[in-house]
Design an enzyme around this catalytic site. Sequence first.
Site, PDB file in Angstrom:
ATOM      1  CD  GLU A  79      15.742   4.498  -7.153  1.00 42.59           C
ATOM      2  OE1 GLU A  79      14.859   5.368  -6.297  1.00 42.59           O
ATOM      3  OE2 GLU A  79      16.238   3.590  -6.694  1.00 42.59           O
ATOM      4  CG  HIS A  88      -1.838  -1.870   7.530  1.00 45.03           C
ATOM      5  ND1 HIS A  88      -2.168  -3.163   7.922  1.00 45.03           N
ATOM      6  CD2 HIS A  88      -0.741  -1.565   6.935  1.00 45.03           C
ATOM      7  CE1 HIS A  88      -1.090  -3.461   7.664  1.00 45.03           C
ATOM      8  NE2 HIS A  88      -0.230  -2.993   7.240  1.00 45.03           N
ATOM      9  CE  LYS A 125      -0.075  -2.390  11.008  1.00 43.92           C
ATOM     10  NZ  LYS A 125       1.060  -1.578  10.873  1.00 43.92           N
ATOM     11  NE  ARG A 158       8.439  -5.268   8.032  1.00 47.73           N
ATOM     12  CZ  ARG A 158       8.643  -6.681   8.611  1.00 47.73           C
ATOM     13  NH1 ARG A 158       9.542  -7.442   8.066  1.00 47.73           N
ATOM     14  NH2 ARG A 158       7.797  -7.057   9.589  1.00 47.73           N
ATOM     15  CB  CYS A 168       5.270 -21.584 -15.957  1.00 49.51           C
ATOM     16  SG  CYS A 168       5.861 -20.060 -17.062  1.00 49.51           S
TER      17      CYS A 168
END
Lengths: 498, 420
Positions: A48, A66, A268, A331, A458
């Site tokens: 990563e 979804h 959407k 995205r 907070c």
Amino acid sequence: MVQRLEESRIEKPGLGNPMTVVVIGAGLVGTLVAREFCRRDCKVILVERGPDVGLGVSKANSGIVHAGYDDEPGTLRARFCVPGNAQWSVLADELDIDVQRIGSHVVAFRREDLNVLDELLARGVANGVPGLRILDQAELLQREPHLNPSALASLWAPSAAVTEPWQLVIAATENALENGLELRVGEEVTGFETDNGALKAVLTTKGRIPCDAAVNAAGLFADRVANLAGDESVPLRPRRGEYILLNKFTAHDLVNSVLFPVPGALGKGMLVTPTVDKGILLGPTAEDLPRSLKDDRATTGAGLDKIVASARHMIPSLDLREAVKVFAGNRPESPGKDFWITPSPRWQGLVHVGALRSPGLTAAPALAPWIVELVEKSLDTKLALRTDFQPRRKRIPSYLKELSLEELEKAVAEDPAAGRVVCVCNKVTEKEVVEAIRRGARSLDGVKFRTRALFGECQGGFCSHRILHIVAKELGVGEDELDYGLDGSWVVKGKVRP
Amino acid sequence: MKELSFDVVVLGAGGAGVGAALAARAEGATVAIVERLDRSGGILNQCIHDGFGLHRYKEALTGPEFAARLNTEAKLGSDPGLTLLTGRFVRDIDPEARRLILVSESGLEAVTCKALVYAAGARERPFGSLLIPGDRVSGIFTAGVAQRLVNLDNRLPGTRALILGSGDIGLIMARRLTLEGIEVRAVLERLPYPGGLERNLAQCLHDFDIPLLLSTTVAEVRGKGRLEEVVTVQVDENHNPIKGTERSFAVDTLVLSVGLVPSTTPVMDLVTVDPRSRGVVVDAIMGTNRDWVFAAGNCTVIYDLVDYVTDEGIVAGRSAARFARGEPRPERLPIVRGRDVGVMNPSLWCPGQDLTLFLRPARPFAKARWVVRQGEGSSAAIIRETKAEILTPGEMERLKIPAAKLDPSKPLTVEVVPDA
């Protein structure tokens, strides 16, 4: 870049000499694919670029599982959304994450929207979505009493759920680590080494990782990683989505299910949804950015204004003074609007996974085993399933919210840190913070996404200094050396007095 | 689990809580103060500047000095009838049994009481609530967090700073950061007038040549990881940005003084909380809608002086002790909010009880008076009014009305009357 040697067939990994798989990118897909490989007889290395898992595309999105009525039959989206949706329940059970099946409405406000509901219903039925139904105004307003009363009808999808995507990324990583995964964060892939048409190693900023197979799950950068292998890719474009999160303590009874408008050209539409934590999430906007801005996660004035207008149209009584956070995510969009998942045409053992736009989150749990199959096919092999794979992982318990008085008393007797409350809003104890650090948190955000500390109304006002102190102490570093989240996001610098 | 029992339990050991404890003890009640942190004093402990106690002790004390003085007054630590439970977090409140479960590093305790005083103070409004766009960066601190880092944790939050909001905490932090070598470029205020006390404007900004930019706010924040740039913009009277007035500041720190919110979430299901102000709704004796629960201090309304906070705590503690020994709660009647009342606490009065009103106007006036009337229409009579003077939302007005002046049969109205 590719270091190309002679091209010929790869030798299959021999018995007793398990093959090594490198997964590139510790987002939702990468971590699930890595966990899936851990079920099998192979060595798995997850690489990563970021300082922690799940900080890219996976972190900032709507967190909606979804139902699957949006996706045109024939697409990978349609093929994997409905089974992926079902898999989320399995993962919720195995990995102890929050998945709440609160259902979704697509709300029609104009007469012409009613036709869209009919289309979506028909598509949903074709895609195998369970329980779809058109609700009339009376039933809709009964279920959602705070909804704008000019709503005409809705498409009700009971299988839609809400989750927090980072919960699954963290849980899948922890579970894979239990099962032998090697995780390497802060390491960026720079190239591939091949030999005779087969993958030999993944090259990174920290060295060379010999391997037999690799999955490119680099999110918005999957195109660049494919190019590094000499493969063509679909160009990935960031589509910015901005969000506003409202305080869970005052806003949560306004909405019961996910509320979508009818979908438009850019997706959407902007939703209003409860979060698993009983807050309310508003957004996302949809704005295509230049490809040079993949790392740009800025919010914009125009975007926030749009969210406010859209949300107020949906729920007129929303009080925006209860906002606690604004954020944006990107995205990965592709010209074909479908997922881009393909074996490398050049190198055996390499599979590219990109363009996981919506419903990528939903589909990911169903995609992971399929991606493993693609790797196996590409190598013309079948990995043996391990008998000792342990699929279950437990989350860090909330000592104040989940334990009985007797259990809590025992826990404090064993470790006083279980009785020291650090985060007042979400009642997180020092023991949870320490456990998060032991499980991989290296920054304030790392603690936040593993414990919910800093997540409350907070926003760290009462606890950030204490958490900074605990992280520094546990890691044996100075507070000056710690980041809030991303690289370079230092929190304090120097002392007032020596 | 250890079982404890007191006549009055006070939640919070700040200026309100210790005031309540001291008054409840004076009435003869046994008292426990429950405090989340390791010592009493609350936010006073990090307020090392002076100016506290001018009313109560007729001296300009620092926050810790005020807290110490109050502790001495309350005989905290020496009075066996007053117990201080620090490092305790309230896990549950059982309203039927009037029993609290406390968690601490030494285990669990169940505390039963006859009356409760909630004195939990306030929290700071977070950056996210301002809906300011820009990059996701570190280096944005609420003033209290910056103050805590500098004054108690010996940490510097950055090197060059802007301050958003001219409330007292923002002004005090402008001076504090300057004294510690941080370059404070300016204090921004969205409104056309400053929010803090006049004395703080003089002593914190003017004396240090720190510019105060009125009608100016933050348009966006920029940076990769850490804050690198803040873009400011001027706003019109409707708070809309005026195009072309943007300015860019290269700062790594943004300190927010954009308001306090009463800390009432833990008692949202226990007592009535005003949905707008988020304060616990109290009456003239600091009673809530639940007869055994009282509240005082910044969890009811945001005060500008700790002296007032302590005074209100004293009222709450006295009332709680009297209720604990069996005195009935008085009748509660709403106070009518007239013209231009911004903040008003309490919002209910009690016939037969003294009333102390804390007021802020909704907007500044060059010359105006506070007027309290009883009765309706033309028969309404003024029972209390102030001298006409400058009124600003930054200064809180305290109006004391003795019980004898209040007619139990007539409605009570408060309003601002501008001087013609």
